[in-house]
Design a protein around this motif. Structure first.
Motif, PDB file in Angstrom:
ATOM      1  N   GLU A 114     -80.416  57.439 105.549  1.00 61.01           N
ATOM      2  CA  GLU A 114     -81.033  56.370 106.334  1.00 61.01           C
ATOM      3  C   GLU A 114     -80.942  55.040 105.591  1.00 61.01           C
ATOM      4  O   GLU A 114     -80.598  54.005 106.188  1.00 61.01           O
ATOM      5  CB  GLU A 114     -82.486  56.712 106.630  1.00 61.01           C
ATOM      6  CG  GLU A 114     -83.211  55.637 107.414  1.00 61.01           C
ATOM      7  CD  GLU A 114     -84.676  55.967 107.683  1.00 61.01           C
ATOM      8  OE1 GLU A 114     -85.489  55.023 107.723  1.00 61.01           O
ATOM      9  OE2 GLU A 114     -85.002  57.158 107.857  1.00 61.01           O
ATOM     10  N   LEU A 115     -81.227  55.061 104.310  1.00 65.54           N
ATOM     11  CA  LEU A 115     -81.140  53.837 103.517  1.00 65.54           C
ATOM     12  C   LEU A 115     -79.711  53.296 103.485  1.00 65.54           C
ATOM     13  O   LEU A 115     -79.469  52.101 103.678  1.00 65.54           O
ATOM     14  CB  LEU A 115     -81.606  54.104 102.086  1.00 65.54           C
ATOM     15  CG  LEU A 115     -83.080  53.900 101.761  1.00 65.54           C
ATOM     16  CD1 LEU A 115     -83.337  54.235 100.297  1.00 65.54           C
ATOM     17  CD2 LEU A 115     -83.520  52.466 102.047  1.00 65.54           C
ATOM     18  N   ALA A 126     -76.920  60.471 112.898  1.00 62.69           N
ATOM     19  CA  ALA A 126     -78.295  60.200 113.343  1.00 62.69           C
ATOM     20  C   ALA A 126     -79.115  59.572 112.227  1.00 62.69           C
ATOM     21  O   ALA A 126     -79.882  58.623 112.455  1.00 62.69           O
ATOM     22  CB  ALA A 126     -78.949  61.497 113.822  1.00 62.69           C
ATOM     23  N   MET A 127     -78.965  60.084 111.016  1.00 61.39           N
ATOM     24  CA  MET A 127     -79.697  59.520 109.884  1.00 61.39           C
ATOM     25  C   MET A 127     -79.360  58.044 109.697  1.00 61.39           C
ATOM     26  O   MET A 127     -80.249  57.200 109.490  1.00 61.39           O
ATOM     27  CB  MET A 127     -79.341  60.293 108.611  1.00 61.39           C
ATOM     28  CG  MET A 127     -79.770  61.752 108.599  1.00 61.39           C
ATOM     29  SD  MET A 127     -78.980  62.636 107.217  1.00 61.39           S
ATOM     30  CE  MET A 127     -79.570  64.320 107.495  1.00 61.39           C
ATOM     31  N   ARG A 128     -78.075  57.728 109.759  1.00 61.28           N
ATOM     32  CA  ARG A 128     -77.659  56.344 109.566  1.00 61.28           C
ATOM     33  C   ARG A 128     -78.126  55.459 110.721  1.00 61.28           C
ATOM     34  O   ARG A 128     -78.493  54.289 110.516  1.00 61.28           O
ATOM     35  CB  ARG A 128     -76.140  56.286 109.388  1.00 61.28           C
ATOM     36  CG  ARG A 128     -75.656  56.922 108.079  1.00 61.28           C
ATOM     37  CD  ARG A 128     -74.182  56.691 107.850  1.00 61.28           C
ATOM     38  NE  ARG A 128     -73.341  57.464 108.733  1.00 61.28           N
ATOM     39  CZ  ARG A 128     -72.796  58.652 108.429  1.00 61.28           C
ATOM     40  NH1 ARG A 128     -73.037  59.191 107.233  1.00 61.28           N
ATOM     41  NH2 ARG A 128     -72.025  59.285 109.280  1.00 61.28           N
ATOM     42  N   VAL A 143     -78.176  63.056 120.659  1.00 61.76           N
ATOM     43  CA  VAL A 143     -78.398  62.273 121.874  1.00 61.76           C
ATOM     44  C   VAL A 143     -79.445  61.183 121.633  1.00 61.76           C
ATOM     45  O   VAL A 143     -79.270  60.022 122.033  1.00 61.76           O
ATOM     46  CB  VAL A 143     -78.839  63.186 123.037  1.00 61.76           C
ATOM     47  CG1 VAL A 143     -79.252  62.363 124.253  1.00 61.76           C
ATOM     48  CG2 VAL A 143     -77.714  64.147 123.407  1.00 61.76           C
ATOM     49  N   VAL A 144     -80.533  61.530 120.976  1.00 62.30           N
ATOM     50  CA  VAL A 144     -81.682  60.631 120.857  1.00 62.30           C
ATOM     51  C   VAL A 144     -81.418  59.448 119.930  1.00 62.30           C
ATOM     52  O   VAL A 144     -81.739  58.298 120.271  1.00 62.30           O
ATOM     53  CB  VAL A 144     -82.914  61.422 120.378  1.00 62.30           C
ATOM     54  CG1 VAL A 144     -84.046  60.482 119.957  1.00 62.30           C
ATOM     55  CG2 VAL A 144     -83.394  62.369 121.470  1.00 62.30           C
ATOM     56  N   ALA A 145     -80.850  59.704 118.751  1.00 67.80           N
ATOM     57  CA  ALA A 145     -80.795  58.657 117.721  1.00 67.80           C
ATOM     58  C   ALA A 145     -79.917  57.460 118.103  1.00 67.80           C
ATOM     59  O   ALA A 145     -80.369  56.309 117.990  1.00 67.80           O
ATOM     60  CB  ALA A 145     -80.355  59.253 116.386  1.00 67.80           C
ATOM     61  N   PRO A 146     -78.674  57.655 118.556  1.00 68.75           N
ATOM     62  CA  PRO A 146     -77.875  56.463 118.895  1.00 68.75           C
ATOM     63  C   PRO A 146     -78.450  55.670 120.062  1.00 68.75           C
ATOM     64  O   PRO A 146     -78.407  54.437 120.048  1.00 68.75           O
ATOM     65  CB  PRO A 146     -76.498  57.039 119.248  1.00 68.75           C
ATOM     66  CG  PRO A 146     -76.461  58.393 118.621  1.00 68.75           C
ATOM     67  CD  PRO A 146     -77.867  58.886 118.662  1.00 68.75           C
ATOM     68  N   GLN A 147     -78.990  56.369 121.072  1.00 66.65           N
ATOM     69  CA  GLN A 147     -79.587  55.653 122.199  1.00 66.65           C
ATOM     70  C   GLN A 147     -80.796  54.858 121.746  1.00 66.65           C
ATOM     71  O   GLN A 147     -80.996  53.700 122.149  1.00 66.65           O
ATOM     72  CB  GLN A 147     -79.987  56.644 123.293  1.00 66.65           C
ATOM     73  CG  GLN A 147     -80.693  56.000 124.477  1.00 66.65           C
ATOM     74  CD  GLN A 147     -79.806  55.056 125.260  1.00 66.65           C
ATOM     75  OE1 GLN A 147     -79.012  55.473 126.084  1.00 66.65           O
ATOM     76  NE2 GLN A 147     -79.935  53.752 125.009  1.00 66.65           N
ATOM     77  N   MET A 148     -81.613  55.460 120.889  1.00 67.99           N
ATOM     78  CA  MET A 148     -82.782  54.760 120.360  1.00 67.99           C
ATOM     79  C   MET A 148     -82.360  53.537 119.559  1.00 67.99           C
ATOM     80  O   MET A 148     -82.896  52.439 119.739  1.00 67.99           O
ATOM     81  CB  MET A 148     -83.598  55.718 119.484  1.00 67.99           C
ATOM     82  CG  MET A 148     -84.815  55.105 118.816  1.00 67.99           C
ATOM     83  SD  MET A 148     -84.455  54.204 117.267  1.00 67.99           S
ATOM     84  CE  MET A 148     -83.771  55.492 116.243  1.00 67.99           C
ATOM     85  N   ALA A 149     -81.375  53.701 118.673  1.00 62.27           N
ATOM     86  CA  ALA A 149     -80.938  52.588 117.833  1.00 62.27           C
ATOM     87  C   ALA A 149     -80.330  51.473 118.679  1.00 62.27           C
ATOM     88  O   ALA A 149     -80.547  50.278 118.392  1.00 62.27           O
ATOM     89  CB  ALA A 149     -79.931  53.077 116.797  1.00 62.27           C
TER      90      ALA A 149
END
Length: 408
Positions: free
Chosen positions: A86-87, A266-268, A342-348
């Motif tokens: 993530e960092l 997703a982490m990134r 599915v969730v992470a890229p849409q959220m970002a």
């Protein structure tokens, strides 16, 4: 799941954060201007090797490789790696500095998990050392490659070698100056059962018969030097020993590779969303319009609050998926991996969009990172399988699971 980071991870987080502050953030502008200058197309930013050497000397190297790979790995679990990724993800090119960037990470995992000792010696070691880069050659223009059983590139045994023929596209890193090896997926047995037709094979990038047909811009950007290309393979011959694991085992390898790759993305993405949120909050506090701060506007506060909620939810789902991978393996964790893919890229993408709006015209400029985050995460909703494929498979899996449980 333990929500407290171990002392080892706390130490690594501090060190990665310090490295980013000292070496990465100050070079964002330099990197951007170099790679976007037309004279530098498909050349590496000159400062990359020096930063890689600093990261290696600091012990911040190959952190992605799961602990089960023994001597090849720094010993981290997926759960331990998640906050570090993530960092790094806050600056999309920085994972390369730590030798933790796609597609190399997935290819290193393939070679570490499935490669022969000879394949590991020739290709895995220089990849782990950061001396070369690689490409994963899977997607094809003629067929819907989200269903990988459609792939038509042929890998045919001929004497003491295999001959490869076919077209591939959206191949990241194909023209990177340090890309020395491709891992290619294609058919070895056209008449075998559906999931036993394909194999994966190592192809040196300079093998005769490989043509770079065209660069493929994404949102009008070449994404140099690691951007996407269309390739043609015309009677490309490689030795038999370049086959990975065995004929007909391509899907087994692909599933082993793509699970970790999807959660790394997703982490990134979460790192990018978190940074966009921080930019949005600071802009709201420091910008005055119509006589008062933007942060005094209820709608802006709601955007910040909603974004915080969404980032935290995605982060927790990512950590749960990583923990499940560590405890039960990628196959058991496939529902959570699909969900976070599915969730992470849409959220970002959504959080970046809100941050753009708060910044006004400067939000769509390259003075801030949000426009890049927005386009990158829109692209990620297709990369490694579009949202619809993951949702369809996840829905099928959950229906079967709940039906098998019976009524309450």
């Amino acid at each position: 799941m333990n929500f407290q980071h171990s002392e080892k991870v706390k130490d690594l987080l501090t060190r990665v954060a310090s490295f980013m502050k000292e070496h990465v953030y100050p070079n964002e502008t330099s990197y951007y201007h170099f790679v976007h200058h037309p004279d530098n197309l498909w050349q590496e930013w000159p400062g990359m090797e020096a930063l890689k050497e600093k990261a290696r000397e600091a012990g911040l190297w190959n952190l992605f490789l799961p602990h089960e790979y023994g001597a090849f790995s720094p010993g981290l679990t997926n759960l331990e790696y998640a906050p570090l990724a993530e960092l790094m993800g806050r600056v999309p090119w920085s994972p390369q500095v730590f030798n933790c960037s796609a597609p190399d990470t997935g290819n290193m995992e393939v070679l570490a998990k499935y490669g022969s000792p000879e394949q590991q010696e020739r290709w895995l070691k220089p990849l782990l050392d950061g001396k070369i880069r690689s490409a994963y050659v899977m997607t094809e223009p003629q067929v819907a490659s989200s269903d990988a059983t459609n792939l038509e590139t042929s890998i045919q045994l001929d004497g003491d070698g295999y001959v490869i023929n076919g077209r591939k596209w959206w191949i990241s890193n194909a023209a990177h100056p340090d890309c020395k090896v491709y891992i290619v997926m294609g058919k070895t047995h056209f008449d075998a059962p559906r999931h036993a037709q394909h194999s994966q094979i190592i192809v040196p990038a300079d093998t005769p018969g490989i043509s770079k047909v065209r660069a493929m811009p994404v949102f009008s950007s070449m994404n140099s030097p690691g951007g996407e290309w269309e390739l043609r393979f015309d009677n490309v011959r490689v030795p038999k020993e370049n086959l990975i694991l065995g004929e007909g085992r391509g899907f087994e390898i692909a599933q082993g590779r793509l699970g970790p790759g999807r959660i790394h993305h997703a982490m990134r993405s979460i790192g990018q969303a978190q940074r966009a949120l921080e930019h949005m909050a600071r802009r709201a506090e420091n910008r005055v319009a119509f006589g008062k701060k933007l942060s005094d506007q209820s709608s802006i506060r709601q955007d910040v609050a909603r974004s915080f909620c969404e980032v935290e939810m995605a982060r927790l789902l990512t950590l749960k998926a990583a923990d499940s991978m560590d405890r039960f393996g990628n196959k058991i964790a496939r529902d959570l991996i699909a969900a976070i893919k599915v969730v992470a890229p849409q959220m970002a993408q959504t959080v970046a969009d809100r941050a753009i709006q708060v910044h006004g015209a400067s939000g769509v400029s390259d003075d801030f990172p949000m426009a890049y985050y927005f386009t990158l995460n829109r692209y990620l909703r297709i990369a490694d399988g579009p949202d619809e494929v993951h949702m369809s498979q996840l829905g099928k899996l959950k229906i079967a699971e709940y039906v098998a449980q019976g009524d309450d």
